[in-house]
Scaffold this motif. Structure first.
Motif, short mmCIF file in Angstrom:
data_model
loop_
_atom_site.label_atom_id
_atom_site.label_comp_id
_atom_site.label_asym_id
_atom_site.label_seq_id
_atom_site.Cartn_x
_atom_site.Cartn_y
_atom_site.Cartn_z
N GLN A 1 4.64 125.77 173.91
CA GLN A 1 6.45 126.13 174.29
C GLN A 1 5.88 127.09 175.76
O GLN A 1 5.40 127.99 175.67
N PRO A 2 6.45 126.78 177.03
CA PRO A 2 5.78 127.75 177.89
C PRO A 2 6.42 128.92 178.39
O PRO A 2 5.87 129.96 178.45
N LEU A 3 7.65 129.36 177.30
CA LEU A 3 8.37 130.88 177.29
C LEU A 3 7.40 131.70 176.57
O LEU A 3 7.55 132.29 176.29
N GLY A 4 6.73 130.78 175.16
CA GLY A 4 6.43 130.92 174.17
C GLY A 4 7.40 132.26 173.54
O GLY A 4 7.00 133.61 172.86
N VAL A 5 8.19 131.99 173.62
CA VAL A 5 9.40 132.49 172.20
C VAL A 5 9.04 132.57 171.03
O VAL A 5 8.24 131.94 170.78
N LYS A 6 8.85 133.48 170.04
CA LYS A 6 8.50 133.85 169.08
C LYS A 6 9.81 133.29 168.10
O LYS A 6 10.86 133.40 168.34
N GLU A 7 8.85 133.22 167.17
CA GLU A 7 9.20 132.45 165.90
C GLU A 7 9.60 133.17 164.47
O GLU A 7 8.47 132.94 164.65
N ALA A 8 10.42 133.58 164.20
CA ALA A 8 10.37 134.00 162.96
C ALA A 8 9.57 133.11 161.33
O ALA A 8 10.06 132.04 161.40
N VAL A 9 9.44 133.92 161.10
CA VAL A 9 8.73 133.23 159.69
C VAL A 9 9.01 133.04 158.89
O VAL A 9 9.72 134.51 157.60
N ASP A 10 9.17 132.47 157.26
CA ASP A 10 9.61 132.37 156.50
C ASP A 10 9.10 132.90 155.23
O ASP A 10 7.62 131.61 155.02
N ASN A 11 8.13 133.57 154.77
CA ASN A 11 7.04 134.30 153.67
C ASN A 11 7.57 134.41 152.53
O ASN A 11 6.80 134.62 151.38
N GLN A 12 8.66 134.16 152.62
CA GLN A 12 9.57 133.77 150.65
C GLN A 12 8.97 132.23 150.54
O GLN A 12 8.78 131.08 150.77
N GLN A 13 8.93 132.59 148.89
CA GLN A 13 8.43 131.26 148.47
C GLN A 13 9.14 131.42 147.63
O GLN A 13 10.32 131.48 146.38
N TYR A 14 9.70 130.01 147.80
CA TYR A 14 11.37 128.79 146.31
C TYR A 14 10.36 128.73 145.29
O TYR A 14 8.96 127.36 145.74
N TYR A 15 10.98 128.03 144.52
CA TYR A 15 10.60 127.69 143.38
C TYR A 15 11.30 126.19 142.67
O TYR A 15 12.36 127.04 143.19
N TYR A 16 11.25 125.48 142.27
CA TYR A 16 12.28 124.23 141.64
C TYR A 16 11.88 124.57 140.07
O TYR A 16 11.23 124.33 139.56
N GLU A 17 13.37 125.33 139.92
CA GLU A 17 12.93 125.30 138.23
C GLU A 17 14.39 124.75 137.46
O GLU A 17 15.34 125.61 138.01
N PHE A 18 14.27 123.90 136.44
CA PHE A 18 15.42 123.18 136.08
C PHE A 18 16.86 122.99 137.30
O PHE A 18 17.28 123.19 136.65
N GLY A 19 15.93 122.70 138.13
CA GLY A 19 17.09 121.89 139.35
C GLY A 19 17.72 122.45 139.97
O GLY A 19 18.63 122.58 140.67
N VAL A 20 16.98 124.04 139.64
CA VAL A 20 17.48 125.04 140.49
C VAL A 20 16.85 125.27 141.77
O VAL A 20 15.17 125.59 141.01
N ILE A 21 16.92 125.78 142.73
CA ILE A 21 15.93 126.43 143.96
C ILE A 21 16.18 128.10 143.83
O ILE A 21 16.95 129.07 144.11
N THR A 22 15.05 128.74 143.39
CA THR A 22 14.22 130.38 142.82
C THR A 22 14.03 130.46 143.95
O THR A 22 12.43 129.90 144.14
N THR A 23 13.50 132.16 143.85
CA THR A 23 12.81 132.77 144.92
C THR A 23 11.76 133.87 144.01
O THR A 23 11.20 134.33 144.19
N GLU A 24 12.10 133.56 142.36
CA GLU A 24 11.00 134.25 141.73
C GLU A 24 11.57 133.48 140.02
O GLU A 24 12.44 132.70 139.79
N ILE A 25 10.32 134.24 139.59
CA ILE A 25 10.11 133.04 137.97
C ILE A 25 11.13 133.69 136.95
O ILE A 25 10.32 134.31 136.83
N LYS A 26 11.65 132.46 136.61
CA LYS A 26 12.53 133.49 135.72
C LYS A 26 12.08 133.74 133.97
O LYS A 26 11.92 134.97 133.11
N GLY A 27 10.96 132.82 133.98
CA GLY A 27 10.26 133.30 132.21
C GLY A 27 10.70 132.75 131.24
O GLY A 27 10.55 133.38 130.70
N TYR A 28 12.02 131.58 130.99
CA TYR A 28 12.58 131.05 130.28
C TYR A 28 11.14 130.97 128.86
O TYR A 28 12.02 130.34 128.05
#
Length: 490
Positions: free
Chosen positions: A353-380
């Protein structure tokens, strides 16, 4: 319906707001304007009456709406241009008034639930993306554990961008200053108000509609508070003769910077006698650049103009952030950086891209736990680890296996008018355009120009303030390396 109360000093003689006094609630909303992508701004103000065009940005937005989805790499490409995400959305969700109705905590998964458990395990920020199994990812899921809000119930911890106990005065032209007697007197003096008997204190309650009107007025007018709070609608039209002057206020960019990012070329059809661009014939690379302007935050555009003035007064808001002491009035220096140099949302950028505009980075980890999107492991359950999801590039069809591409498909070609109306290339339509402009064949020539960092920066600024963006970018300041060849001789 939520509202914010503003205490205003009004000059009764001139029927003008001198300044308003506010806490962090109103100033946070004003500063959030700088984080908003241009496509979002055009979308939000499009329902206001009367609607004012923001340079050529409205035409770019309408062009994306009108171009058939078959020209885009994915259906999501069109959606992400018409409804671009805000990289600072995690902060803006805590604002007192919800300006943008886009739900940042919504994700999309494959319509087959088992695919998220044991199949391709893909996640998308946008709908109309196709999973690796070939099915649409249109099953909406909300994030179960959103990041904690930046504000709290403690009065000392309130505020999104500014500190909760701070008080500010905001001038009619959107200069934000810490509240003080000297600041008030300075604003009165600038307006030539010497007799305080003409000053009246008034209280205004504003909601989302008034905030959107303030946003629009700040882009085209120098007195948004007066025009919105006192309903004195005198928003001026953007005049072409003003545009070149404002565009030229950009800081000069050294020529070697044009080669930092990818270059593309565009063929211009120019009227010799009028010295204006009739239209351009462009590949998808140039149109990718134009459409990417809709994903760029307003604050980045102000920074790209390097202090140059705009038609409205939004540059005063940007300069106010520069002047404020981050250690006293803002949440942190990082917040100041987010406002002054905002990034585009994850997935919105593309390579070269000629402008070289910076893109934010999503470093968050996402999990699929029992039909729900979560960012942490519940450990049920003992030893159970939910599947880790991979975020898709919404611009890349999964079967291609490539990332970093633009929004449009090769080998499509497009016609771009001087005011940035983009349509699929049609020689018949181009001849009709010349007829409409009343330009004979022997009064045109064709030139090919290279578009690098410098040209892209000028084009971005021109698209914001001008109704003749191509002419202001390439003719009134023709690049030194332009390759001019008369293909139609007199």
């Amino acid at each position: 319906m939520a509202t914010i109360s503003l205490k205003a000093s009004v000059d009764k003689k001139s029927n003008r707001v001198v300044f308003v006094e506010s806490d962090e609630l109103f100033v946070d909303i004003l500063f959030s304007f700088l984080t908003m992508p241009m496509g979002t701004i055009i979308h939000l103000i499009s329902n206001l009456l009367p609607t004012n065009d923001i340079g050529c940005m409205n035409n770019l937005y309408k062009s994306v709406e009108n171009i058939d989805v078959k020209y885009f790499r994915t259906e999501a490409c069109k959606d992400m241009l018409l409804h671009p995400h805000n990289a600072a959305a995690a902060y803006c969700k805590s604002l007192k008034l919800k300006i943008d109705d886009l739900d940042i905590l919504s994700f999309f998964c494959c319509e087959i639930p088992n695919c998220s458990y044991s199949g391709y395990k893909l996640l998308s920020h946008y709908k109309n993306v196709y999973c690796g199994c070939g099915r649409p990812m249109n099953r909406i899921k909300n994030l179960a554990c959103p990041a904690p809000s930046n504000s709290g119930s403690d009065e000392r911890n309130r505020g999104v961008f500014v500190n909760g106990l701070a008080r500010f005065v905001v001038s009619d032209y959107f200069q934000v200053m810490p509240a003080s007697t000297s600041a008030s007197i300075s604003l009165l003096t600038k307006l030539g108000v010497m007799d305080t008997s003409n000053i009246e204190e008034r209280i205004f309650d504003i909601g989302v509609t008034e905030v959107l009107e303030l946003l629009e007025c700040s882009l085209v007018s120098g007195t948004p508070l007066t025009e919105v709070l006192l309903a004195r609608k005198e928003v001026p039209e953007l005049r072409n003769e003003d545009s070149l002057q404002r565009t030229s206020l950009m800081r000069e960019i050294p020529e070697h910077q044009s080669e930092i990012n990818g270059e593309t070329s565009v063929r211009l059809v120019v009227c010799k006698s009028k010295k204006v661009v009739c239209y351009a014939e462009a590949s998808k690379d140039f149109v990718d650049l134009l459409f990417s302007f809709l994903t760029i935050p307003l604050g980045y555009l102000m920074n790209e103009k390097h202090g140059g003035q705009s038609k409205g007064c939004i540059h005063h808001l940007y300069d106010s952030v520069i002047d404020l002491d981050a250690t006293k009035y803002l949440k942190s220096n990082d917040i100041k950086e987010i406002l002054l140099n905002p990034k585009i949302a994850p997935g919105s950028g593309y390579k070269n891209q000629p402008l070289g505009v910076k893109e934010a980075v999503d470093n968050q980890q996402y999990y699929y736990e029992f039909g729900v999107i979560t960012t942490e492991i519940k450990g049920y359950y003992l030893n159970y680890i939910p599947p880790l999801l991979t975020i898709m590039d919404p611009k890349s069809p999964f079967e291609e296996g490539t990332e970093g591409g633009g929004f449009l498909l090769d080998p499509a070609m497009f016609t771009v008018s001087d005011d940035l109306v983009v349509t699929p290339l049609s020689p018949v339509s181009e001849l009709s355009l010349l007829e409409k402009l009343k330009i004979p064949f022997n009064d045109i020539y064709v030139c090919e120009v290279q578009v690098g960092r410098e040209e892209a920066s000028r084009l971005l600024a021109a698209s914001f303030v001008s109704e003749s963006a191509l002419t202001d970018t390439f003719i009134r300041k023709m690049p030194k390396d332009a390759l001019i060849s008369d293909v139609l001789k007199e």
